[in-house]
Design a protein around this motif. Structure first.
Motif, PDB file in Angstrom:
ATOM      1  N   GLU A   1     -12.438 -67.709   8.585  1.00 49.68           N
ATOM      2  CA  GLU A   1     -12.648 -67.739   7.144  1.00 49.68           C
ATOM      3  C   GLU A   1     -11.670 -66.802   6.427  1.00 49.68           C
ATOM      4  O   GLU A   1     -11.125 -67.159   5.382  1.00 49.68           O
ATOM      5  CB  GLU A   1     -14.107 -67.368   6.816  1.00 49.68           C
ATOM      6  CG  GLU A   1     -14.458 -67.377   5.346  1.00 49.68           C
ATOM      7  CD  GLU A   1     -14.234 -68.715   4.659  1.00 49.68           C
ATOM      8  OE1 GLU A   1     -14.115 -69.736   5.346  1.00 49.68           O
ATOM      9  OE2 GLU A   1     -14.151 -68.718   3.411  1.00 49.68           O
ATOM     10  N   ALA A   2     -11.437 -65.629   7.003  1.00 54.89           N
ATOM     11  CA  ALA A   2     -10.508 -64.691   6.361  1.00 54.89           C
ATOM     12  C   ALA A   2      -9.098 -65.303   6.334  1.00 54.89           C
ATOM     13  O   ALA A   2      -8.406 -65.254   5.315  1.00 54.89           O
ATOM     14  CB  ALA A   2     -10.511 -63.368   7.115  1.00 54.89           C
ATOM     15  N   LYS A   3      -8.740 -65.914   7.453  1.00 52.29           N
ATOM     16  CA  LYS A   3      -7.412 -66.531   7.549  1.00 52.29           C
ATOM     17  C   LYS A   3      -7.290 -67.642   6.505  1.00 52.29           C
ATOM     18  O   LYS A   3      -6.284 -67.742   5.795  1.00 52.29           O
ATOM     19  CB  LYS A   3      -7.235 -67.090   8.965  1.00 52.29           C
ATOM     20  CG  LYS A   3      -5.866 -67.667   9.263  1.00 52.29           C
ATOM     21  CD  LYS A   3      -5.672 -67.771  10.781  1.00 52.29           C
ATOM     22  CE  LYS A   3      -4.444 -68.591  11.145  1.00 52.29           C
ATOM     23  NZ  LYS A   3      -4.678 -70.048  11.142  1.00 52.29           N
ATOM     24  N   ARG A   4      -8.333 -68.448   6.408  1.00 49.24           N
ATOM     25  CA  ARG A   4      -8.325 -69.554   5.447  1.00 49.24           C
ATOM     26  C   ARG A   4      -8.148 -69.036   4.027  1.00 49.24           C
ATOM     27  O   ARG A   4      -7.317 -69.516   3.259  1.00 49.24           O
ATOM     28  CB  ARG A   4      -9.632 -70.348   5.554  1.00 49.24           C
ATOM     29  CG  ARG A   4      -9.674 -71.610   4.696  1.00 49.24           C
ATOM     30  CD  ARG A   4     -11.050 -72.229   4.645  1.00 49.24           C
ATOM     31  NE  ARG A   4     -11.999 -71.436   3.875  1.00 49.24           N
ATOM     32  CZ  ARG A   4     -12.122 -71.465   2.549  1.00 49.24           C
ATOM     33  NH1 ARG A   4     -11.353 -72.273   1.836  1.00 49.24           N
ATOM     34  NH2 ARG A   4     -12.986 -70.691   1.931  1.00 49.24           N
ATOM     35  N   GLN A   5      -8.923 -68.006   3.701  1.00 49.62           N
ATOM     36  CA  GLN A   5      -8.864 -67.478   2.336  1.00 49.62           C
ATOM     37  C   GLN A   5      -7.487 -66.866   2.035  1.00 49.62           C
ATOM     38  O   GLN A   5      -6.936 -67.051   0.950  1.00 49.62           O
ATOM     39  CB  GLN A   5      -9.968 -66.430   2.116  1.00 49.62           C
ATOM     40  CG  GLN A   5     -11.362 -67.047   2.116  1.00 49.62           C
ATOM     41  CD  GLN A   5     -12.458 -66.030   1.800  1.00 49.62           C
ATOM     42  OE1 GLN A   5     -12.182 -64.920   1.355  1.00 49.62           O
ATOM     43  NE2 GLN A   5     -13.691 -66.416   2.029  1.00 49.62           N
ATOM     44  N   ILE A   6      -6.921 -66.164   3.023  1.00 52.52           N
ATOM     45  CA  ILE A   6      -5.601 -65.548   2.809  1.00 52.52           C
ATOM     46  C   ILE A   6      -4.553 -66.631   2.575  1.00 52.52           C
ATOM     47  O   ILE A   6      -3.716 -66.532   1.679  1.00 52.52           O
ATOM     48  CB  ILE A   6      -5.220 -64.645   4.007  1.00 52.52           C
ATOM     49  CG1 ILE A   6      -6.141 -63.420   4.013  1.00 52.52           C
ATOM     50  CG2 ILE A   6      -3.757 -64.220   3.927  1.00 52.52           C
ATOM     51  CD1 ILE A   6      -6.089 -62.601   5.286  1.00 52.52           C
TER      52      ILE A   6
END
Lengths: 89, 487, 478
Positions: free
Chosen positions: C229-234
């Motif tokens: 999720e963090a990767k997606r948001q970044i």
């Protein structure tokens, strides 16, 4: 204030016709007008009543119910379960 | 005199003295039902066979020398929103047309223990929402004193059955006046007990914080006896009060001497008809003549009570009735495409108009952004009303008001006008909002020949004061208070 | 651009009470469908809830363990929504006044303590289960789980890495187990979590828009879901996009999440106070009794073992995870006869191995702390060898004799007397001249063989260090 009867109906899982929508809207409008005459009250108070504390139940099991008694009123039963249209979430 | 004409109290004595049997009394009631039910339409289900079997069992036990409780063998009838194991409990709704509860309501367990004989389940406004018994899915119950008029509601069947001699006593439920209003319209006595004194376990909920089960009867003793049988703490109902109840007695002619009766002025405006006003004040004067002290009091929040009532009751109803969705029990729409379709069609087809209207109103007052302005405000107002009552009761023993603003109205007269229908409840709803006990007692007839009812209100758990005052009034009136309607 | 993750967690734990939260049905897992339910938990018309006192007790216990304020006056509320696994069409939960709030828990991440805020803990009922079968067009509803008591533990958004989130989850689980209030069986769904993730630019104080992920069924799944999720948001932010607040569903098998619903069509739950239940009022005495009953918690223990005894984090955690092991560890140390390191090694080594072999708990082994302390002190002092120590320990299991008695009766005492040892060494050297010359010729491992021969000759009782010393000096002398 306008009441969005359609949205309320969707929330309450009730389908209403156009004609009903108009009628309900008017009727609810009347009721809401009546309700809006309520005096303003301090709404910071929370809705608890410590003067009437609840007695809690002891954690002691009772005899189980028969499955047939639980399911006998269900419109559709299969494999000991009630049946609903397929849901996937 | 036919057995069905007796009061429960006199029948109980006859049974004890073996002057008649429970089978005879039950048969008399079943015959009466057969004779007048076409006109009155009080019942959704008549359980004649089971009733006779049960009556026989009680007779046998009595014959065997068993000591039985006072109501043993007395035929009773039950509002159709009180769950009866293995007997259909419909709430007069298409939604529960075929619902057979697998369990008994606590009041049924208590009546069974008492040895009463249930003769059937009584018609009502659908899910107890209404003041006329006209929202029933099955039939319109008629007022036994004039079948062109409504019996009142929502416990219309409960009041009509007792008034017509189709049961000695009955149980109804009262959320905003649903026992007292039909009692008043049908000329019988109806008690709405203190909230928490009678278990709600097994009562199909309309508005949980206001609902209360109570008895109907044709004399004060019958009501007191039945109340005595059903009241008391129930571990299955967390809102039931854990306290001891006294042995109730019925007052006599001199028992109101020195008692202060408050007359709240707000209850005599509010569209109360001149005739009703007059009748209730005549009753007040009769109390005064016999030693009671009348005192004008004021309950200034009364005009807001109706609004608070509609907010709280609709909000709770919208949540309580959400479980009727065609999955676990009750009506299910025959054709549907998916889950939402199943829910929406089932609920739209299974509920009547009035129920849907209240569900929508309740959904509205709880919805995001409106909760504080409506529901929370109403609950806070409820506290204020409770406070006002308790202050008033510091200077009087009882309050006396009209039960309804008028006598019964004609069938169909108010069906299309919910607000004017709701206005009927104005004298009764405050009592539910405050959680108090109140009794409706007939106080004469209006010019149209229909009964007028007065309402006596007492502080919480002071039902005895109601039985004292109502008993006193009963003793002071020359005519029988609640004659069985001639049909 | 560098980003920092902001993570908040909602943990649902089923409580291991005897009965359900609002009815007296047995709270049992794994029974035939619809055989653990009654009219109350299946929402039959007319039924009413009654609150189980044990549920309140357990929730307050957890609240005290997590340093929460306990709301001694609180209420329950209805959360309204339609779903086939929710028979009343509302869940009884707690909305604005939870039983416990404003707490915290200290977790260890790479040996360092980090404090995570606990927003609230509330009680609520679990829903039933939907069963799907490919051969059948509909879904089946099993109500057995309806009304199983849950506590929901909501953290502050205080975690900054998946590792911190994992440490938090493991700490919460070990506390629940320590307090014996939840089975915490992930595979039975008795502990579940929802993950809230947002990202912000490193050094910023302003949180980004968060997304909630549902259906996270394991702690390692939580780590993967957070990382994804963090990767997606970044990636969205780097591409110049904005994060929409939404609820997403984590698919652990695919390793990805998909949008479930946006903020706009977020449900309107129409919370209001449950009118069928009265106010919960807890006395000071009730709360204080619970507070007093709470043992030292595993996370606190671990920190103390690191600080006071110099144990490794992994060893300290293994000890602290089992209350019985931790208790034995501390009782043995209290005898003041041996070092923490040796006690720890014995408990996690030989004793754990024995527990495994016998498939039993530490309590079943009935090890006396004083005996174990004596045994370890004999080993540490050199009175017996470690190998003999194990033999003594085995014999201790078979009798209630003290280790001293066992050593004496069996003549296990280590021979450290130089004269006696010298005799043995001489005999071995005479019998193994070849090895002696090998050693002299540079084959140093011949020494090991000679020591072994000495041990054998001494029946294991010779002090190996002393014998080695004597061997060396004799070889050099000759």
């Amino acid at each position: 204030m306008k009441v969005d009867v359609k949205r309320l109906a969707k929330l309450a899982r009730i389908r209403i016709s156009e004609e009903q929508e108009v009628r309900y809207e008017q009727q609810m409008q009347d009721i809401i007008e009546m309700v809006e005459k309520l005096p303003p009250l301090e709404s910071r108070d929370s809705l608890v009543d410590p003067d009437h504390p609840m007695t809690l139940r002891k954690d002691v099991p009772s005899a189980p119910y028969k499955r047939d008694d639980i399911l006998k009123n269900a419109p559709q039963v299969q494999a000991g379960c009630v049946v609903v249209p397929k849901v996937i979430e | 005199m036919e057995l069905y004409n007796q009061t429960a109290a006199s029948l109980a004595k006859m049974l004890q003295n073996k002057e008649c049997s429970s089978v005879e009394a039950t048969q008399s009631v079943l015959d009466r039902i057969a004779a007048v039910e076409d006109t009155v339409g009080a019942f959704v289900t008549v359980t004649g066979e089971e009733a006779l079997r049960r009556a026989k069992e009680i007779d046998d036990r009595r014959a065997a020398g068993e000591e039985l409780p006072p109501l043993a063998g007395v035929p009773v009838a039950i509002k159709d929103n009180i769950c009866t194991k293995d007997v259909k409990t419909t709430c007069s709704s298409k939604m529960l047309e075929n619902f057979v509860p697998p369990y008994n309501a606590t009041v049924m367990e208590r009546l069974n223990r008492e040895g009463t004989v249930m003769v059937g389940k009584l018609n009502m406004d659908e899910f107890a929402m209404g003041s006329s018994c006209e929202t029933s899915y099955f039939k319109k119950t008629k007022n036994p004193h004039n079948p062109e008029y409504v019996p009142g509601g929502s416990s219309g069947g409960s009041a009509a059955a007792v008034a017509a001699g189709e049961a000695f006593v009955s149980l109804g439920s009262d959320t905003g006046g649903s026992i007292r209003l039909p009692a008043s319209y049908c000329g019988v006595i109806g008690l709405k007990p203190t909230y928490g004194s009678v278990s709600r376990y097994g009562l199909v909920a309309f508005a949980s914080s206001l609902d209360q089960i109570g008895p109907f009867g044709r004399c004060v003793a019958d009501v007191a006896m039945t109340y005595s049988a059903i009241c008391g703490h129930d571990p299955y109902d967390a809102t039931s009060a854990n306290r001891a109840y006294p042995q109730f007695t019925v007052g006599g002619a001199g028992d109101m001497k020195g008692k202060v009766i408050g007359i709240p002025k707000e209850y005599f405006g509010l569209g109360v008809s001149a005739e009703v006003h007059d009748r209730v004040m005549k009753a007040a004067e009769l109390f005064e003549k016999n030693g009671a002290v009348l005192k004008e009091v004021s309950l200034p929040s009364t005009p807001y009570a109706l609004s608070a009532y509609y907010i709280i009751s609709s909000a709770e109803a919208s949540s309580n009735l959400a479980r009727f969705d065609g999955v676990k029990y009750g009506y299910r729409t025959p054709e549907f495409e998916n889950l939402t379709d199943l829910y929406e069609k089932t609920r739209s087809e299974g509920f009547g108009d009035e129920v849907k209207r209240r569900i929508l109103l309740g959904t509205f007052v709880l919805s995001s952004g409106y909760y504080d302005a409506y529901y929370k405000r109403a609950k806070l107002l409820q506290k204020q009303i409770q406070q006002e009552f308790s202050e008033t009761f510091s200077s009087c023993d009882l309050l006396l008001t009209p039960t309804g603003t008028d006598t019964a109205f004609r069938l169909g007269e108010k069906e299309s006008d919910p607000l004017s229908m709701y206005a009927n409840d104005i004298c009764t709803v405050t009592v539910n909002i405050a959680g108090l006990p109140a009794i409706s007692v007939p106080c004469g007839n209006a010019a149209n020949g229909l009964p007028v009812g007065m309402q006596l209100i007492a502080p919480k758990f002071e039902e005895q004061r109601l039985f004292t005052a109502a008993g006193c009034y009963e003793a002071l009136t020359e005519q029988p208070l609640c004659p069985v309607a001639s049909l | 651009m560098n980003y920092e993750m902001v993570i908040g967690l909602e943990v649902h734990a089923e409580l291991s009470t005897e009965t359900k939260i609002y009815c007296s049905c047995k709270n049992e897992f794994g029974f035939e469908v619809n055989t653990r339910c009654c009219p109350i938990c299946t929402g039959m018309p007319g039924t009413l809830p009654t609150l189980n006192e044990k549920v309140v007790e357990y929730a307050v216990k957890m609240g005290c363990a997590l340093h929460c304020d306990i709301n001694q006056v609180c209420k329950q509320d209805r959360k309204n929504y339609f779903y086939p696994d929710l028979p009343k069409a509302y869940q009884i939960s707690q909305f604005d006044i939870p039983l416990c709030e404003h707490g915290y828990v200290d977790v260890l991440v790479d040996g360092k303590e980090k404090r995570i805020g606990v927003t609230r803990i509330h009680i609520e009922e679990d829903a039933g289960k939907l069963l799907h079968n490919d051969s059948f067009a509909g879904s089946l509803v099993d109500f057995n789980r309806c009304g199983v008591p849950l506590i929901e533990i909501v953290s502050e958004p205080d975690m900054r890495s998946p590792q911190e989130a994992k440490a938090y989850l493991e700490t919460i689980r070990s506390i629940l187990q320590y307090l014996d209030i939840s089975d915490c069986k992930m595979q039975e769904g008795s502990i579940r979590c929802d993950v809230n993730v947002s990202v912000m630019k490193a050094g910023s104080n302003e949180f980004g828009t968060r997304c909630e992920m549902k259906n996270v069924n394991s702690f390692s799944g939580a780590v993967r879901a957070i990382e994804y999720e963090a990767k997606r948001q970044i990636e969205v932010l780097e591409a110049g996009g904005v994060i929409e607040q939404e609820t997403r569903k984590w698919d652990d098998a695919k390793g990805e999440s998909i949008p479930l619903r946006s903020k706009e069509d977020a449900q309107d739950y129409r919370y209001f106070p449950e009118p069928d239940l009265q106010t919960i009022v807890l006395t000071d005495e009730f709360v204080e009794n619970i507070r007093a009953s709470i043992p030292e918690l595993p996370n606190v223990k671990v920190a103390r073992y690191l600080r006071d005894y110099g144990l490794q984090q992994i060893d300290a955690e293994q000890l602290a995870d089992d209350p019985q092991k931790a208790a034995l560890f501390e009782e043995v140390l209290a005898e003041k006869k041996c070092t923490p390191k040796s006690v720890c090694n014995w408990i996690l080594g030989d004793i754990a191995k024995l527990m495994n072999e016998k498939n039993c708990t530490l309590a079943d082994l009935s090890i006396k702390a004083s005996s174990l302390a004596s045994l370890l002190s004999m080993i540490e002092s050199g009175a017996i060898s470690n190998a003999i120590g194990k033999k003594v320990f085995d014999l201790m299991q078979e009798s209630d004799k003290s280790p001293e008695e066992i050593v004496k009766e069996n003549g296990f005492a280590q021979i450290s007397d130089e004269g006696a040892l010298l005799e043995i060494v001489k005999t071995v050297l005479t019998a193994n001249e070849k090895s002696v010359s090998d050693y002299r010729g540079g084959k140093t491992n011949a020494l090991g063989f000679l020591v072994g021969q000495c041990m054998k000759a001494s029946k294991g009782k010779g002090n190996p260090a002393k014998m080695k010393e004597l061997l060396l000096s004799m070889i050099k002398e000759a």
